[in-house]
Design an enzyme around this catalytic site. Structure first.
Site, PDB file in Angstrom:
ATOM      1  N   HIS A 244       0.878  -1.111   0.117  1.00 33.51           N
ATOM      2  CA  HIS A 244       0.015  -0.059   0.043  1.00 33.51           C
ATOM      3  C   HIS A 244       0.710   1.108   0.002  1.00 33.51           C
ATOM      4  O   HIS A 244       0.596   2.318  -0.619  1.00 33.51           O
ATOM      5  CB  HIS A 244      -0.945   0.092   1.317  1.00 33.51           C
ATOM      6  CG  HIS A 244      -2.140   0.820   1.261  1.00 33.51           C
ATOM      7  ND1 HIS A 244      -3.106   0.652   0.280  1.00 33.51           N
ATOM      8  CD2 HIS A 244      -2.230   2.132   1.885  1.00 33.51           C
ATOM      9  CE1 HIS A 244      -4.039   1.904   0.517  1.00 33.51           C
ATOM     10  NE2 HIS A 244      -3.639   2.660   1.553  1.00 33.51           N
TER      11      HIS A 244
ATOM     12  N   LYS B 208      -7.043  13.049  -8.383  1.00 33.12           N
ATOM     13  CA  LYS B 208      -6.479  11.871  -7.978  1.00 33.12           C
ATOM     14  C   LYS B 208      -7.676  11.080  -7.596  1.00 33.12           C
ATOM     15  O   LYS B 208      -8.486  11.364  -7.192  1.00 33.12           O
ATOM     16  CB  LYS B 208      -5.622  11.783  -6.885  1.00 33.12           C
ATOM     17  CG  LYS B 208      -4.911  10.659  -6.548  1.00 33.12           C
ATOM     18  CD  LYS B 208      -3.749  10.717  -5.357  1.00 33.12           C
ATOM     19  CE  LYS B 208      -3.026   9.340  -5.118  1.00 33.12           C
ATOM     20  NZ  LYS B 208      -2.678   9.491  -3.906  1.00 33.12           N
TER      21      LYS B 208
ATOM     22  N   SER C 220      -4.413  -0.990  -5.367  1.00 36.75           N
ATOM     23  CA  SER C 220      -5.293  -1.712  -4.471  1.00 36.75           C
ATOM     24  C   SER C 220      -5.054  -3.356  -4.850  1.00 36.75           C
ATOM     25  O   SER C 220      -5.960  -3.620  -5.618  1.00 36.75           O
ATOM     26  CB  SER C 220      -6.644  -1.135  -4.190  1.00 36.75           C
ATOM     27  OG  SER C 220      -7.373  -2.018  -3.238  1.00 36.75           O
TER      28      SER C 220
ATOM     29  N   HIS D 279     -10.761   2.955  -0.877  1.00 32.06           N
ATOM     30  CA  HIS D 279     -10.855   2.495   0.590  1.00 32.06           C
ATOM     31  C   HIS D 279     -11.687   1.256   0.577  1.00 32.06           C
ATOM     32  O   HIS D 279     -12.613   1.127   1.202  1.00 32.06           O
ATOM     33  CB  HIS D 279     -11.463   3.551   1.278  1.00 32.06           C
ATOM     34  CG  HIS D 279     -10.807   3.944   2.468  1.00 32.06           C
ATOM     35  ND1 HIS D 279     -11.280   4.525   3.682  1.00 32.06           N
ATOM     36  CD2 HIS D 279      -9.314   4.174   2.455  1.00 32.06           C
ATOM     37  CE1 HIS D 279     -10.380   4.657   4.431  1.00 32.06           C
ATOM     38  NE2 HIS D 279      -9.069   4.624   4.055  1.00 32.06           N
TER      39      HIS D 279
ATOM     40  N   ASP E 134      -5.474   6.481 -12.288  1.00 32.94           N
ATOM     41  CA  ASP E 134      -5.891   5.170 -12.271  1.00 32.94           C
ATOM     42  C   ASP E 134      -6.053   4.600 -10.961  1.00 32.94           C
ATOM     43  O   ASP E 134      -5.041   4.579 -10.303  1.00 32.94           O
ATOM     44  CB  ASP E 134      -5.363   4.552 -13.357  1.00 32.94           C
ATOM     45  CG  ASP E 134      -3.682   4.381 -13.032  1.00 32.94           C
ATOM     46  OD1 ASP E 134      -3.439   5.091 -11.860  1.00 32.94           O
ATOM     47  OD2 ASP E 134      -2.842   3.920 -13.632  1.00 32.94           O
TER      48      ASP E 134
ATOM     49  N   ASP F 170      -5.402  14.944  -0.039  1.00 35.92           N
ATOM     50  CA  ASP F 170      -4.359  14.739  -1.110  1.00 35.92           C
ATOM     51  C   ASP F 170      -4.618  15.842  -2.058  1.00 35.92           C
ATOM     52  O   ASP F 170      -3.388  16.503  -2.443  1.00 35.92           O
ATOM     53  CB  ASP F 170      -4.474  13.537  -1.842  1.00 35.92           C
ATOM     54  CG  ASP F 170      -4.009  12.359  -1.236  1.00 35.92           C
ATOM     55  OD1 ASP F 170      -3.026  12.428  -0.360  1.00 35.92           O
ATOM     56  OD2 ASP F 170      -4.468  11.223  -1.458  1.00 35.92           O
TER      57      ASP F 170
ATOM     58  N   TYR G  55       4.221   0.006  -3.065  1.00 34.83           N
ATOM     59  CA  TYR G  55       4.074  -0.278  -4.337  1.00 34.83           C
ATOM     60  C   TYR G  55       5.040  -1.508  -4.826  1.00 34.83           C
ATOM     61  O   TYR G  55       5.472  -1.628  -6.013  1.00 34.83           O
ATOM     62  CB  TYR G  55       4.006   0.824  -5.555  1.00 34.83           C
ATOM     63  CG  TYR G  55       2.804   1.827  -5.145  1.00 34.83           C
ATOM     64  CD1 TYR G  55       1.755   1.584  -5.171  1.00 34.83           C
ATOM     65  CD2 TYR G  55       3.242   3.171  -4.962  1.00 34.83           C
ATOM     66  CE1 TYR G  55       0.744   2.503  -4.940  1.00 34.83           C
ATOM     67  CE2 TYR G  55       2.298   4.389  -4.633  1.00 34.83           C
ATOM     68  CZ  TYR G  55       1.037   3.828  -4.668  1.00 34.83           C
ATOM     69  OH  TYR G  55       0.066   4.590  -4.393  1.00 34.83           O
TER      70      TYR G  55
ATOM     71  N   GLY H  74      -2.466   8.166  -9.534  1.00 37.24           N
ATOM     72  CA  GLY H  74      -3.351   7.087  -9.050  1.00 37.24           C
ATOM     73  C   GLY H  74      -2.967   6.259  -7.667  1.00 37.24           C
ATOM     74  O   GLY H  74      -2.550   6.908  -6.707  1.00 37.24           O
TER      75      GLY H  74
END
EC number: 6.3.5.3
Length: 739
Positions: A53, A95, A541, A99, A501, A121, A56, A538
């Site tokens: 998370h 962005k 998840s 969640h 994305d 953000d 990456y 982006g």
């Protein structure tokens, strides 16, 4: 209170680091970086900063494929949000953020704090948030739990967005069984910024103070980032403490105060960042690492709302509504006075150092001391094995599904009653989409449009992804998601600028899932290059699986476009009887992955519909030119349910009808061929429109009628449907299913 934390020896011998999310080899790597075994706090810092998370680590090799540059890009990936240029010294920051895991466990707060996090953000960049969108996925609405999830998620989004006063103007919702235990909640925020105000999340300048602003720190959301990096099991339902609780009124104050600092005190502000996933450790270590600096933080000074919190808990807490600022020495009082006006505390909790170390002090003792880059930059990157799933070849070779349609109007009605197609009014009426009074096109058309005050411009925005196509073929499906988003922007009179994305996938440790991620990224990249919409921000998840069952690959595309003149704003509904109806694009017998296939077969299979990007681009450019020249009365992209659904939707708003003759067989009314647009044109503009389109596959179908009847003819066949019958089915489906 005595410290009950495990010793370094216990952490190693009992492999406590595994419970925190580190693998054996990652733990060994931490030991070699530090030249010693990490203590409990340090192990916690690495486990959360090296989670998927935050780091990456599984997706970085894939993210590198994306085109991220273009003359319109003011800020690409790597900051709180990406920013594109819209001229006049203005930029649009946007962005998308997911969640998903929290929203399954605690749907109201999970969705609400998802909204809160993405808003932070955007304003951490210096942009004023002007709109929210969301992209939601749920299981079928046939169980009480599914209905509960939908109701609570929507209430959470509405509760936060309406309270903070940012309109929720658009979004999409799809229903498929694979999301029953893995709902997806992706929120997108769009903000407006003067290019001169763009901020960076950085902490530099030796001795400069680091200030903590906003809500106090509690124990909520500890290990939220790690929780989002593992598969779900039934026990996962117990992890409620990993879900944060939001306060939109606090956030509204924080937003105004931060924008105030950025606007009026930019000379003393060095950097600003939201405390999101992994809380204080993530925001502070990233800010220092980006600036090539170190940090010293005093945990005793962190505002706490619970007793006896350990440094570990304070650093990893994901309490909401908190920001971190780095300011110039000697100006702390000025900043504190400003925040005090908003009733917020701003506290110095540390300072920038020059040794590139991340040093944490509590009760006068150093409780953690690690290289800052090791946390923020040096997480191991994994090139996961990738393997084509067996289903892919089977789908490629299978005979194409051809629907049997004896009763065209009956099927039409059934499709309009499917929740993925049916009107979402019941959902979006819970959102305040008019607050701030700049919403020019409200939910329910192809894209939402928000005016830019003081100019003749507007911003078009949409979220799109048909994950069924990606299940059949992730590369083609990924490209279609981008193409459809662009189609929605163009239909609304906008020029597509860039995308954000939200990559939602299953467990990347399964080679077949990693293959999906890679292929989807290839498709998205190809479409972004062709349509000139770089990826500027982006979210990833992964691990959206429960008890071994994963979701369809769902890379949600959030796209923003520029409407150069308010006169270009176009909506999907027919305007006047007598207007001439055209279809741009070719209709083929393409039903795999379609709403009709799901309805008739109860599953989806086969080859995804074809997409030719060059054709897509050409049609989009022609349509946008026609709109900008004032030739188009309405335009609507053909998506789920194909021509039949698009035609019906175009008649609903004004209670009109249509009399058309189509160039394809009537059972192709519901084919989902790509790159198609339904357009209506005033009779006096017909000749000019036809001339602009003359060399293309553009068909004059007929006219808009005043009676509420739709007549569709092909050769000798004719079907007739009542607009009001179709509309009442379309509008009534979701309220009925949610009862």
């Amino acid at each position: 209170m005595p410290n009950m934390e495990p010793t370094t020896k216990e952490i190693k011998e009992q492999k406590i680091y595994q419970e925190m999310g580190l693998t054996d080899s990652e733990y060994e790597l931490v030991c070699s970086i530090l030249g010693r075994e990490p203590n409990y706090t340090e192990t916690g810092l690495f486990s959360v900063m090296w989670s998927e998370h935050c780091s990456y680590k599984n997706s970085k090799p894939v993210l590198r494929k994306f085109p991220t540059e273009g003359k319109q890009v003011l800020q690409g990936p790597g900051e709180g949000a990406g920013i594109v240029d819209i001229g006049d010294g203005l930029g649009v920051a946007f962005k998308v953020e997911s969640h998903n895991h929290p929203s399954y466990v605690e749907p109201y707060q999970g969705a609400a704090t998802g909204v809160g996090g993405i808003i932070r953000d955007v304003f951490s960049m210096g942009a004023r948030p002007i709109a929210m969108l969301n992209s939601l996925r749920f299981g079928e609405l046939d169980t009480p739990h599914a209905k509960y999830l939908v109701s609570e998620v929507v209430a959470g989004i509405a509760g936060y967005g309406n309270s903070i006063g940012i309109p929720t103007v658009g979004g999409e919702i799809q229903f498929d069984p694979c999301y029953t235990k893995n709902p997806l909640v992706n929120a997108m925020c769009v903000g407006l910024i003067e290019a001169k105000d763009i901020q960076k999340g950085q902490a530099k300048g030796i001795g400069n103070p680091v200030m903590y602003v906003g809500a106090k720190t509690g124990r909520d959301g500890i290990h939220g980032a790690t929780f989002a990096s593992v598969e779900f099991s039934e026990e996962g339902e117990q992890q409620r403490s990993a879900v944060q609780v939001g306060d939109p009124f606090m956030e509204k104050l924080l937003l105004e105060a931060c924008l105030d600092v950025i606007r009026d005190h930019s000379d003393i502000l060095v950097g600003i960042q939201d405390m999101g996933a992994a809380g204080l450790v993530s925001s502070s270590s990233e800010m220092a690492s980006k600036a090539g600096a170190g940090l010293e933080l005093i945990m005793d000074d962190v505002p706490q709302r619970e007793l006896h919190m350990t440094p570990y808990e304070m650093l990893l807490s994901e309490s909401q509504e908190r920001m971190l600022l780095c300011v110039k020495k000697g100006h702390v009082e000025e900043i504190q006075a400003l925040f005090e006006r908003y009733g917020l505390e701003a506290v110095v909790i540390g300072k920038v150092t020059d040794d590139k170390m991340y040093k944490i002090i509590h009760h006068g003792e150093v409780v953690a001391n690690v290289p800052v880059d090791a946390l923020a930059e040096d997480a191991p990157v994994y090139h996961k094995p990738s393997k084509e799933p067996a289903r892919y070849q089977a789908f490629q070779e299978e005979d194409a599904f051809v629907p049997v349609i004896d009763d065209v109007v009956g099927v039409w009605k059934e499709l309009l009653a499917q929740p993925t197609i049916a009107s979402k009014r019941h959902i979006y009426e819970q959102y305040d989409y008019q607050v701030r009074t700049d919403t020019a096109v409200v939910p329910g058309s192809d894209a939402a449009i928000v005016r830019v005050r003081g100019t003749e411009k507007a911003i078009a925005m949409t979220t799109d992804c048909n994950s069924r196509y990606l299940y059949l073929d992730p590369e083609v499906g990924g490209a279609i998601a981008v193409a459809e988003a662009a189609r929605n922007i163009v239909c609304s009179g906008g020029k597509p600028l860039a995308i954000t994305d939200g990559l939602n996938f299953g467990n990347p440790e399964k080679p077949e899932i990693f293959w999906e991620i890679e292929k989807a990224a290839d498709g998205i990249s190809a479409a972004c290059l062709e349509l000139d919409t770089p990826v500027i921000s982006g979210n990833v998840s992964l691990y959206n699986e429960t008890d071994g069952t994963g979701i369809y690959p769902t890379p949600v595309i959030g796209m923003v476009g520029l409407v150069e003149d308010l006169a270009h704003i176009t909506t999907q509904d027919f305007k006047n009887s007598g207007d001439v109806i055209f279809l741009i694009g070719e209709t083929k017998a393409e039903y795999s992955g379609s709403e009709l296939q799901k309805l008739q077969q109860g599953k989806i299979s086969g080859r995804a519909p074809e997409l030719d990007l060059a054709t897509e681009k050409k049609y989009q450019q022609l349509l946008l030119t026609a709109i900008q020249e004032g030739l188009v009365a309405s335009s609507h992209d053909l998506a789920e349910g194909g021509f039949g659904v698009a035609l019906a939707e175009a008649t609903f708003k004004a209670g009109l009808g249509a009399d058309v003759e189509v160039p394809f067989e009537l059972n192709q009314l519901f084919s989902e061929s790509q790159s198609r647009f339904l357009v209506s044109v005033k009779p006096e503009n017909e000749a000019a429109f036809a001339k602009l389109m003359e060399l293309e596959k553009v068909y004059r179908l007929g006219v808009v009628t005043a009676d509420e009847t739709i007549r569709v003819k092909h050769k000798e066949e004719l079907v007739t449907a009542s607009t009001s019958d179709l509309r009442s089915i379309w509008e009534g489906a979701i309220p009925c299913l949610l009862k």
